[in-house]
Write an enzyme that holds these catalytic residues in place. Structure first.
Site, PDB file in Angstrom:
ATOM      1  N   LYS A 115      41.042  13.370  20.957  1.00  0.00           N
ATOM      2  CA  LYS A 115      40.409  13.076  22.074  1.00  0.00           C
ATOM      3  C   LYS A 115      39.841  14.270  22.768  1.00  0.00           C
ATOM      4  CE  LYS A 115      41.406   8.641  22.228  1.00  0.00           C
ATOM      5  NZ  LYS A 115      41.892   7.129  22.545  1.00  0.00           N
ATOM      6  N   LYS A 197      39.361   5.296  10.626  1.00  0.00           N
ATOM      7  CA  LYS A 197      39.857   3.925  10.839  1.00  0.00           C
ATOM      8  C   LYS A 197      38.952   3.091  11.858  1.00  0.00           C
ATOM      9  CE  LYS A 197      42.458   4.479  15.519  1.00  0.00           C
ATOM     10  NZ  LYS A 197      43.025   4.005  16.261  1.00  0.00           N
ATOM     11  N   LYS A 200      37.841   1.110  18.480  1.00  0.00           N
ATOM     12  CA  LYS A 200      37.041   0.401  19.438  1.00  0.00           C
ATOM     13  C   LYS A 200      36.214   1.291  20.179  1.00  0.00           C
ATOM     14  CE  LYS A 200      41.166  -0.648  21.917  1.00  0.00           C
ATOM     15  NZ  LYS A 200      41.586   0.478  22.919  1.00  0.00           N
TER      16      LYS A 200
END
Ligand code: ATP
Ligand code: LTN
Length: 339
Positions: A115, A197, A200
């Site tokens: 992140k 993966k 969203k």
């Protein structure tokens, strides 16, 4: 334990639209475990602001997520479904646990590394201490089990380490939680790049099936899913795209991967993908219908939000008081007088 039941805690962030990965890897397991345990399911809105959010949008998404929990089959009479930000004990315990967590431990968290690479202009301290707030979430309710996808295992290990460290100093304060990872669906991969993966926050909308996608969109996304040139529906690591589709199909239909291989032996990818599309549609359609019904029941949802926050607060406060006492915070005069 609460009554004669073990405790379960889990949460999801209200950032972005939920994907099929979130549903198959997490939410679906929550529902199957909800009878057996005393469950707390939180919409972790405090975690969401570690990345910059539009306030109105965050509020909207948080409510949509809470509704989705109920639509997926979690009964708000039996399970405690609430917003993390409504129970201030989460922030209070997180502060204390921050003082029992090492910089080195937090630096090793892969989610932080990912992140901070992605949000280079906003590497804030909250993003760094995110796992400590997560540990507080879990430990406040003395959770025995935490259902999560594989990507959260590292955070769960850290939670256990923090709890054991605290217990070693102050005695048996926290229950040491165990992760629960479902056998299948624990890691649904991107439809466009099966080495990543399904997420969203993926920029490519074709990489993920969103839970609110209409049937035609779902069918189209699966038809376009990246496979390979082998041409055989086989469940093996050398064919990651096909393997992922088999995983999706088997969790949606309840069939084992071997059965799926047999079902599609000698049949082409086109036919297989079509079947996967239909299987996904048949899981999502009833869910979407229920979401639309619940969206209209404003007062009911508001009551759930109020009552469940109070229920969560009661359990959380009990742990927080115990911890505050252990670390040496003075007792409140009112509490002493009540004794
Ligand atoms: P983001 O892209 O914003 O990081 P995310 O899609 O990874 O979000 P989270 O909110 O981090 O979703 O995860 C919610 C839950 O869904 C967690 O328990 C996580 O382990 C699970 N989960 C997320 N993605 C997948 C996936 N692709 N397969 C299985 N489980 C998943
Ligand atoms: N970090 C998790 C969300 C989360 C969580 C939790 C999951 C926050 N607190 C406590 C389980 C238990 C995520 O990003 N999926």
């Amino acid at each position: 334990m609460i009554g004669d039941k073990k405790v379960l805690f889990s949460g999801m962030q209200a950032t972005g639209s939920l994907t099929l990965g979130n549903y198959l890897g997490a939410l679906k397991n929550w529902v199957s475990l909800s009878d057996e345990y005393e469950c707390f399911y939180s919409v972790v809105d405090m975690h969401s602001i570690t990345v910059r959010q539009d306030p109105a949008e965050l509020r909207k998404r948080a409510r949509a997520l809470l509704i989705l929990y109920i639509a997926a089959g979690l009964d708000p009479e039996k399970n405690t479904i609430y917003y993390q930000s409504h129970v201030s004990a989460h922030a209070e315990l997180a502060w204390i646990l921050n003082c029992f967590t090492y910089m080195g431990e937090l630096s090793r968290m892969t989610q932080f590394k990912d992140k901070s690479a992605k949000h280079g202009d906003n590497i804030n301290a909250g993003l760094f201490t995110y796992p400590v707030l997560m540990a507080a979430d879990i430990l406040l309710y003395q959770a025995d089990v935490v259902p999560v996808g594989i990507d959260q295992m590292q955070h769960l290990e850290l939670t256990r380490d923090i709890a054991m460290r605290f217990n070693a100093i102050y005695g048996d304060v926290f229950t040491i939680p165990e992760a629960y990872v479902g056998k299948q669906g624990a890691k649904i991969m991107s439809l466009q790049d099966p080495s990543k993966k399904m997420s969203k926050s993926d920029e490519n909308p074709n990489a993920s099936v969103y839970l609110m996608d209409d049937p035609d969109t779902v069918r189209r996304k699966l038809k376009r899913a990246v496979t390979d040139s082998e041409g055989a529906v086989r469940y093996r690591d050398e064919q990651p795209g096909v393997k992922n589709l088999i995983d999706i199909y088997s969790v949606c239909t309840g069939k084992l991967p071997e059965e799926v291989e047999r079902e599609f032996e000698g049949r082409g990818y086109g036919e297989f993908k079509e079947a996967v599309g239909e299987a996904v549609v048949s899981v999502l359609s009833p869910l979407q219908k229920r979401v639309k019904e619940l969206e209209k029941e404003k007062e009911y949802i508001d009551t759930v939000i109020r009552n469940n926050a109070e229920k969560a607060e009661m359990t959380a406060r009990r742990t927080l008081r115990k911890v505050q006492k252990k670390v040496g915070f003075p007792e409140r005069v009112r509490e002493r007088e009540q004794k």
